[in-house]
Design a protein around this motif. Sequence first.
Motif, short mmCIF file in Angstrom:
data_model
loop_
_atom_site.label_atom_id
_atom_site.label_comp_id
_atom_site.label_asym_id
_atom_site.label_seq_id
_atom_site.Cartn_x
_atom_site.Cartn_y
_atom_site.Cartn_z
N PHE A 86 0.83 -1.20 0.00
CA PHE A 86 0.00 0.00 0.00
C PHE A 86 0.86 1.25 0.00
N GLY A 87 1.92 1.25 0.82
CA GLY A 87 2.77 2.43 0.90
C GLY A 87 3.47 2.73 -0.41
N ALA A 88 4.07 1.69 -1.03
CA ALA A 88 4.80 1.90 -2.28
C ALA A 88 3.87 2.36 -3.39
N SER A 89 2.71 1.73 -3.49
CA SER A 89 1.78 2.09 -4.57
C SER A 89 1.20 3.49 -4.35
N LEU A 94 -5.53 2.03 -2.59
CA LEU A 94 -6.44 2.47 -1.54
C LEU A 94 -7.60 3.28 -2.12
N LEU A 95 -7.31 4.13 -3.10
CA LEU A 95 -8.36 4.93 -3.73
C LEU A 95 -9.24 4.06 -4.62
N GLY A 146 3.98 -1.74 -9.31
CA GLY A 146 5.21 -1.52 -8.56
C GLY A 146 5.05 -1.92 -7.10
N GLY A 147 3.89 -1.62 -6.52
CA GLY A 147 3.66 -1.96 -5.13
C GLY A 147 3.61 -3.46 -4.89
N VAL A 148 2.97 -4.20 -5.80
CA VAL A 148 2.84 -5.65 -5.59
C VAL A 148 4.19 -6.34 -5.74
N ALA A 187 3.15 10.18 2.58
CA ALA A 187 3.83 10.98 1.56
C ALA A 187 3.05 10.96 0.25
N GLY A 188 2.52 9.80 -0.10
CA GLY A 188 1.73 9.69 -1.33
C GLY A 188 0.49 10.53 -1.27
N GLN A 189 -0.20 10.50 -0.12
CA GLN A 189 -1.40 11.32 0.05
C GLN A 189 -1.05 12.81 -0.05
N SER A 190 0.06 13.20 0.57
CA SER A 190 0.48 14.60 0.52
C SER A 190 0.83 15.02 -0.89
N ALA A 191 1.55 14.15 -1.61
CA ALA A 191 1.91 14.46 -2.99
C ALA A 191 0.67 14.59 -3.86
N ALA A 192 -0.33 13.75 -3.60
CA ALA A 192 -1.57 13.82 -4.37
C ALA A 192 -2.30 15.13 -4.11
#
Length: 540
Positions: A21-24, A38-39, A125-127, A205-210
């Motif tokens: 989840f984190g990587a994706s 997640l989305l 990439g995440g998987v 970080a991903g949420q913030s970047a989004a």
Amino acid sequence: MAGRRTLVFATAGAVAALVYFGASEFLAGVLSTASAPLLVFGQTLIPLMPTVLIKAAIAVFGTHDKLALIITIAAVGVIVGGLIGLLGRTRRGLSLVLLAGLGVLPIVLLFTTGGTLLDFAPALGGVLLGCAVYLGLLRLGAPEPALVAAAPEQTHLVGVGPGGTGLSDAVPPAGAPPTDAGPDRRMFFGIAAGLSALGIAAIAAGQSAAVLARNAAGTVTRLVLPRPASSAPPVPDGAELDIEDLAPIVTPNAEFYRIDTALVPPAVAADSWSLRIHGMVDREVTVTMEELLGLPLEEHYVTLTCVSNEVGGDLIGNAKWLGYPIRELLARAGPQAGADMVLSGSDDGFTASTPLEVLTDDRAALLAVGMNGEPLPRDHGFPARLVVPGLYGFVSATKWVTSLEVTRFADKQAYWTTRGWSTHGPVLVASRVDVPRAGSTVAAQDGRVVTAGMAWAQHSGIEQVQVRIDNGDWNTAELSEELTVDTWRQWRFVFTGVAPGSHTVTVRATDKDGNVQISDRRPAIPGSATGLHDRDFRVD
């Protein structure tokens, strides 16, 4: 030993899921694509969730309901990962396949909705990283028996073979110290903890970047709004009672509530946006943004309310909207006899059913492009949305609107109608107490206690507000000056002779049609919660 081995496999699976989840999520944020698993899972689940559960989520989390859903999905995913990891004790190959399948599922969901290769990249990439973490942790914490390196004179392996238990079941020679908590096992849990922290950080970080990407996109696509042909009158001085903790008459854009079915607000380009008016009409009409901005736009203050707003809740806000009257657009198309509803459609697939008569009378029902002097924020419908006084948002306030279908209630149903909500959604008379704050202690001067709050009855207007303390007599409160009948009003009352101790203040409102706020408590489904709001407080 068996318990520790079980913990190793469960931990490996859970950490692998968290890393996935984190990587994706991080990759989706970097690539500026709304395809993080997640989305994808969340947007898939929202239409499938029972109405009662949605209502409960909004009641508990309010405008943070989407964040709560994301956290819940991540937590469930980690639990599922742990269960898959447990399967690896006896079926390691199958557990790896299932873990990979969990990661590939969002790709399948994206494929069915027309996703691009770029959309598939975050989950893929995440998987790959998640599966690598799973195998790496098992190699460290529970290696296959064939991988265990131990001299015969130093240790004895138990159960070597298909059912062997590996390193954790090694039996030391007599007199040797126990090796259950050896350096590999300690290293395993240390690395697992570190990877978990990295996974959580990557999600954040991903949420913030989004969010940053969405804000940047909103800035790039920001419209230059024309001057209104008809401006809203200035807010009169008497509209604000200037009491601390009392909500302002005009709600800032950043504080305006947001309730919708989109986990990520659609990115609709203004230059490619258009509105199609069709259905039971004499002629189909299409309006582009260039044409819309060239029309004589009007400014109006309108208070919007969510039907899910609990008694005394804050899912309500007032803004100055800039737009074009919907009645004028419908007149172009020429609604046919027998039509009684307009089914508005959003870019994200949401629909709302609005009575045709409400959109064709003289109220300030707008196809809005501006909010408080600025172009619509992306979260609030950029580049265009509907604003309709007197109706709850679920039947009128369609954001990212692209379609108006003139039809009949007997023929079509909207998104929330199919989930048990009412079809028309008129706003009911309501009020709330803002001051004193709930549970606060008031330092009364000579027994005087100031109470204040808000009252609303959009498109009818508030005529009177009454308050009482401790089930005493009703008292008429002072009202702020009315902005318009389509907006809320502030109220204030000063109680005297209030003794020290615990007290309760209750409020009720009456609209200009003589309708008194309903005192009986009922839930929001199917057409708004009712009841009188009260606040408990103490006096020193």
